[in-house]
Design an enzyme around this catalytic site. Structure first.
Site, mmCIF file in Angstrom:
data_model
loop_
_atom_site.group_PDB
_atom_site.id
_atom_site.type_symbol
_atom_site.label_atom_id
_atom_site.label_comp_id
_atom_site.label_asym_id
_atom_site.label_seq_id
_atom_site.Cartn_x
_atom_site.Cartn_y
_atom_site.Cartn_z
ATOM 1 N N HIS A 191 41.427 -25.061 -103.976
ATOM 2 C CA HIS A 191 41.983 -23.710 -104.089
ATOM 3 C C HIS A 191 43.355 -23.804 -104.755
ATOM 4 O O HIS A 191 44.200 -24.581 -104.311
ATOM 5 C CB HIS A 191 42.159 -23.066 -102.710
ATOM 6 C CG HIS A 191 40.931 -23.083 -101.859
ATOM 7 N ND1 HIS A 191 40.724 -24.038 -100.870
ATOM 8 C CD2 HIS A 191 39.852 -22.266 -101.841
ATOM 9 C CE1 HIS A 191 39.565 -23.797 -100.284
ATOM 10 N NE2 HIS A 191 39.012 -22.742 -100.851
ATOM 11 N N SER A 246 38.979 -30.086 -97.229
ATOM 12 C CA SER A 246 39.453 -28.886 -97.900
ATOM 13 C C SER A 246 40.916 -29.018 -98.302
ATOM 14 O O SER A 246 41.676 -29.771 -97.698
ATOM 15 C CB SER A 246 39.271 -27.683 -96.966
ATOM 16 O OG SER A 246 39.395 -26.476 -97.676
ATOM 17 N N HIS A 299 6.747 -42.989 -132.980
ATOM 18 C CA HIS A 299 7.294 -41.654 -133.198
ATOM 19 C C HIS A 299 7.067 -41.217 -134.645
ATOM 20 O O HIS A 299 6.679 -40.073 -134.920
ATOM 21 C CB HIS A 299 8.804 -41.636 -132.898
ATOM 22 C CG HIS A 299 9.159 -41.613 -131.440
ATOM 23 N ND1 HIS A 299 8.738 -42.574 -130.557
ATOM 24 C CD2 HIS A 299 9.902 -40.723 -130.722
ATOM 25 C CE1 HIS A 299 9.215 -42.297 -129.355
ATOM 26 N NE2 HIS A 299 9.918 -41.170 -129.424
ATOM 27 N N GLN A 351 44.835 -23.093 -94.580
ATOM 28 C CA GLN A 351 44.027 -24.224 -95.032
ATOM 29 C C GLN A 351 44.117 -25.384 -94.049
ATOM 30 O O GLN A 351 43.121 -26.061 -93.773
ATOM 31 C CB GLN A 351 44.505 -24.679 -96.409
ATOM 32 C CG GLN A 351 43.463 -25.423 -97.212
ATOM 33 C CD GLN A 351 42.273 -24.544 -97.528
ATOM 34 O OE1 GLN A 351 42.419 -23.352 -97.752
ATOM 35 N NE2 GLN A 351 41.091 -25.110 -97.542
ATOM 36 N N ASN A 377 29.685 -31.495 -92.326
ATOM 37 C CA ASN A 377 30.487 -32.634 -91.888
ATOM 38 C C ASN A 377 30.118 -33.895 -92.673
ATOM 39 O O ASN A 377 29.333 -33.857 -93.621
ATOM 40 C CB ASN A 377 30.345 -32.847 -90.375
ATOM 41 C CG ASN A 377 28.902 -33.154 -89.970
ATOM 42 O OD1 ASN A 377 28.091 -33.608 -90.776
ATOM 43 N ND2 ASN A 377 28.580 -32.915 -88.716
#
Length: 433
Positions: free
Chosen positions: A331, A239, A424, A261, A216
């Site tokens: 989806h 969703s 470096h 859905q 949730n």
């Protein structure tokens, strides 16, 4: 085309009316509440205090008032599994087998590798994180499928410890935990569950390296807070399903998939994109008829979700694909005469379901691919839950023939000075021979 709510339950809109607004999956008020809960249960040392956690769990009704622990005994999970009917056990076993097989195939698709470099070798190793935290919702409907999708995938990745959290678990959820082989089961929900898994609650709950699973708005908010302290799969929003359909689609099937859905949540979205006005009208009538036949509370939930759902008429399949790609649905179903070809042309989605018989609900319940998928347009840049969420790809190199590495050394010295990093450059110079 009419947009009259009296005529259509799906809102009929034109392509230029499609909103591409991407909403923040983290609710502002839930974020404040989640932070307060995490502050309440966390100690100055960083882990979770078990007494504070138990108190919060009781106050928020995860546990009865007389509970003295938030740990669910694994024996209770075994007993729940054994109490199932033979058919129920068979179904649970089948889902477990399919999800495991798919996850194991994913794991096998990536391996350690080595290539030669000047003077030595470099490569990567693939290894699982040690501890996984899995969340399964325990609200309106029990979701044992989410237990399987998360815990089985973590196991297939090779995680040593799997912690599951789910509030007020139903017997089928306990049974799913048993077959998934979880090590610790927390009867907790919300932000308190995420906090317990992220920070650990010694000695009962180990700290999770990665936390996955849908939940949730408080779960999502808490995951946004702990992200970085541990890994998470995604911040999931409401969703959604989008169906691309042409004149060959079965209106009854399309309507059933839209409603499947819509019954998830009052803020779920069901979207139809079609080249056929006739199919759109048929689907709309089917949705109304099938909606009336749903039991409660499913009917009321789906009815509310329909207020956010819509249908779009397009001039061509190409336009359907363009709209779908812009939405990047969680989806995506393809129900057209060339469903395979159309599916291959779609670029953005969480999960793809090709053809009339590849129902999205089959994916929900264990065809193999994971049902925890990106929402709210995030399918543009990420995918669903997989073994890869639990894996670390770490690189290494070695130089054991320094005489063959000198060109690389000189390149490094020169590039370091171009970047203004003298330290470096001097470190690389120490490798000259």
């Amino acid at each position: 085309m009419s947009t009259s709510a009296d005529k259509h339950i799906l809102h009929f809109i034109s392509p230029d009316q499609v909103s591409l607004e991407i909403k923040d999956p983290v609710d502002g008020s839930a974020l404040e509440q989640a932070k307060a809960i995490l502050d309440e249960i966390q100690t100055p040392q960083g882990f979770v205090n078990s007494e504070a956690l138990l108190s919060v769990a009781k106050r928020l009704h995860d546990l009865p008032c007389d509970a003295n622990t938030f740990i669910i005994p694994l024996q209770a999970c075994k007993e729940a599994y054994e109490a199932l009917s033979e058919d129920e056990r068979k179904t649970l076993n089948n889902l477990h087998s399919r999800i495991k097989a798919f996850a194991q195939a994913q794991r096998a698709s990536i391996s350690n590798m080595t290539i030669p470099i000047p003077g030595g070798e470099a490569g990567h190793t693939v290894s699982p994180c040690k501890s996984a935290g899995c969340y399964a919702p325990g609200g309106r409907y029990p979701l044992p499928s989410s237990v399987l999708m998360t815990a089985v995938t973590a196991r297939a990745a090779g995680c040593q410890t799997v912690v599951l959290a789910s509030p007020r678990p139903a017997p089928i959820t306990l049974a799913a935990a048993y077959i998934s082989g979880v090590d610790v089961f927390l009867g907790l929900g919300g932000a308190q569950a995420i906090g317990a898994m992220a920070y650990g609650c010694p000695p009962l709950v180990p700290r999770s390296d990665v936390i996955v699973g849908p939940g949730n708005k408080w779960v999502t908010a808490a995951k946004s807070i702990v992200n970085g302290y541990c890994g998470i799969d995604m911040l999931a929003g409401p969703s959604e399903v989008l169906v691309i359909a042409d004149e060959t689609a079965n209106a009854s099937v399309v309507a059933a998939d839209l409603l499947a859905q819509a019954e998830h949540d009052v803020v779920a979205r069901a979207i139809l994109v079609s080249t056929s006005k006739e199919i759109m009208e048929q689907v709309d009538r089917e949705v109304q008829d099938q909606l009336e036949a749903l039991p409660e509370p499913n009917r009321s939930i789906a009815t509310e979700a329909m207020k956010l759902s819509f249908a779009v008429h397009c001039d061509s399949i190409d336009q359907c694909i363009t709209i779908s790609d812009s939405i990047a649905p969680e989806h995506l179903e393809i129900q057209t005469k060339d469903s395979i070809g159309v599916g291959k042309r779609c670029a953005n989605y969480g999960g793809l379901f090709v053809g009339q018989h590849a129902a999205e609900v089959l994916g929900d319940y264990g065809a193999g691919p994971n049902h925890t998928l990106p929402t709210g347009g995030t399918g543009r840049y990420t995918g669903g839950l997989s073994v890869f969420h639990f894996l670390r790809i770490r690189t290494w190199m070695r130089v054991d023939q320094p005489e063959n590495s000198q060109d690389m050394v000189e390149d490094s010295i020169r590039m370091a000075r171009l970047e203004g990093l003298e330290g470096h450059a001097r470190a690389a110079e120490r490798r000259r021979i």
